[in-house]
Enzyme design. Structure first.
Site, PDB file in Angstrom:
ATOM      1  N   HIS A 117       0.844  -1.304  -0.225  1.00  0.00           N
ATOM      2  CA  HIS A 117      -0.032  -0.023  -0.015  1.00  0.00           C
ATOM      3  C   HIS A 117       0.896   1.301   0.180  1.00  0.00           C
ATOM      4  O   HIS A 117       0.863   2.245  -1.042  1.00  0.00           O
ATOM      5  CB  HIS A 117      -0.965  -0.219   1.296  1.00  0.00           C
ATOM      6  CG  HIS A 117      -1.911   1.263   1.126  1.00  0.00           C
ATOM      7  ND1 HIS A 117      -3.110   0.989   2.160  1.00  0.00           N
ATOM      8  CD2 HIS A 117      -1.990   2.330   0.707  1.00  0.00           C
ATOM      9  CE1 HIS A 117      -3.862   2.111   1.827  1.00  0.00           C
ATOM     10  NE2 HIS A 117      -3.143   2.985   1.003  1.00  0.00           N
ATOM     11  N   HIS A 142       0.019   9.312  -5.748  1.00  0.00           N
ATOM     12  CA  HIS A 142      -0.753   9.725  -4.573  1.00  0.00           C
ATOM     13  C   HIS A 142       0.174   9.397  -3.148  1.00  0.00           C
ATOM     14  O   HIS A 142       0.327  10.092  -2.104  1.00  0.00           O
ATOM     15  CB  HIS A 142      -2.146   8.826  -4.186  1.00  0.00           C
ATOM     16  CG  HIS A 142      -2.510   8.972  -2.906  1.00  0.00           C
ATOM     17  ND1 HIS A 142      -3.554   9.832  -2.442  1.00  0.00           N
ATOM     18  CD2 HIS A 142      -2.598   8.216  -1.845  1.00  0.00           C
ATOM     19  CE1 HIS A 142      -3.958   9.719  -1.289  1.00  0.00           C
ATOM     20  NE2 HIS A 142      -3.323   8.577  -0.816  1.00  0.00           N
ATOM     21  N   GLU A 143       0.719   8.073  -3.166  1.00  0.00           N
ATOM     22  CA  GLU A 143       1.558   7.440  -2.123  1.00  0.00           C
ATOM     23  C   GLU A 143       2.993   8.420  -1.653  1.00  0.00           C
ATOM     24  O   GLU A 143       3.127   8.794  -0.547  1.00  0.00           O
ATOM     25  CB  GLU A 143       1.875   6.161  -2.071  1.00  0.00           C
ATOM     26  CG  GLU A 143       0.649   5.207  -1.816  1.00  0.00           C
ATOM     27  CD  GLU A 143      -0.092   5.358  -0.601  1.00  0.00           C
ATOM     28  OE1 GLU A 143       0.769   5.172   0.370  1.00  0.00           O
ATOM     29  OE2 GLU A 143      -1.297   5.517  -0.567  1.00  0.00           O
ATOM     30  N   HIS A 146       3.083  10.630   1.577  1.00  0.00           N
ATOM     31  CA  HIS A 146       3.872   9.909   2.588  1.00  0.00           C
ATOM     32  C   HIS A 146       5.191  10.079   2.128  1.00  0.00           C
ATOM     33  O   HIS A 146       6.007  10.604   3.146  1.00  0.00           O
ATOM     34  CB  HIS A 146       3.537   8.578   2.778  1.00  0.00           C
ATOM     35  CG  HIS A 146       2.101   8.113   3.128  1.00  0.00           C
ATOM     36  ND1 HIS A 146       1.516   8.420   4.236  1.00  0.00           N
ATOM     37  CD2 HIS A 146       1.047   7.715   2.304  1.00  0.00           C
ATOM     38  CE1 HIS A 146       0.299   7.953   4.376  1.00  0.00           C
ATOM     39  NE2 HIS A 146      -0.216   7.729   3.179  1.00  0.00           N
TER      40      HIS A 146
END
Ligand code: 5GP
Ligand code: 5GP
Length: 228
Positions: A47, A104-105, A109
């Site tokens: 993820h 997105h990741e 993050h």
């Protein structure tokens, strides 16, 4: 709202379990994250690699990232296989534009751990390396926790198997009694450490029951579901 945030404390490698995600969908987003057919992954997939704080919170969206797939062209085969997206639509980035799951990741993050993983390429390469080194699916299989649509396993047994293998306590996230995610935590030098398990009342969604399932992916069931 993009802005500098205080330095993070540790990494959380968040993995997702395809058998659980595919129970609620029969999409086929790509050949690599297909919840039907024979291509569905049978191992935990990535993820994201998330920087966290010791108090149970985390920074997010620390800088704009301008994700460029060309920078990771040598990693794409591995990413498609081990870091697939199970949502067919595009994901929204930190400021609401649309992008891939990877974009997105790294923006949400990756931009908050630049002191350790300094750019987009290192973010993805580091995550893949840690994922390969700590093979959760293999550890669970060897301990007898095999994908099944009939068995329920003691949560404590799953946690112990990981603790015995990596000397650190993972965090599990369930949905309807099934393991949906497993988080493995690391110090900044990527030595394993315990994850922070927040107060169960804090987020009841993320707490697993005493006995959990690790659903097996059933191709025929998903295809039948589409046909209905
Ligand atoms: P959910 O609400 O589905 O648990 O999480 C939604 C999103 O919040 C995740 O995809 C992730 O971006 C972020 N998130 C949830 N839990 C954590 C965590 O423990 N650490 C970090 N860094 N982000 C998290
Ligand atoms: P997070 O919850 O990681 O902050 O955000 C997840 C975002 O990525 C959501 O916009 C979600 O639609 C998108 N996404 C794309 N593919 C996946 C996937 O395979 N798993 C999850 N959890 N989210 C995905």
């Amino acid at each position: 709202d993009l802005g500098e945030q205080r330095e993070f404390d540790y990494f959380n490698l968040a993995l997702q379990w395809p058998g659980s995600i595919c129970q609620h969908t029969s999409h086929c987003c790509s050949s690599n994250a297909c919840c039907r057919g024979s291509n569905a992954p049978t191992e935990f997939t990535i993820h994201g690699l998330w920087p966290d704080y010791n108090d149970g919170t985390w920074p997010a969206c620390c800088k704009q990232s301008n994700f460029d797939e060309k920078e990771i062209s040598t990693l794409l085969d591995a990413l498609e296989k081990y870091w697939p997206s199970y949502s067919c639509g595009s994901s929204s980035t930190c400021h609401g534009t649309k992008g891939s799951f990877w974009a997105h990741e790294v923006e949400k993050h990756g931009t908050c751990s630049l002191t350790v993983v300094r750019d987009e390429y290192s973010y993805f390469l580091t995550t893949l390396n840690v994922y390969f080194k700590y093979n959760v699916t293999r550890v669970l299989n060897e301990a007898g926790y095999l994908p099944s649509n009939t068995e329920k396993y003691p949560l404590g047994g799953i946690v112990s198997a990981i603790q015995n293998a990596f000397h650190a306590t993972p965090k599990l996230v369930c949905s309807k009694g099934a393991v949906k995610e497993l988080h493995l935590c690391f110090f900044k030098d990527f030595k394993p450490r315990d994850c922070i398990i927040e107060n169960e009342n804090y987020s009841s969604r993320s707490s697993c029951p005493k006995y959990v399932s690790l659903p097996a992916y059933v191709p025929s069931a998903a295809v039948d579901h589409v046909a209905v």
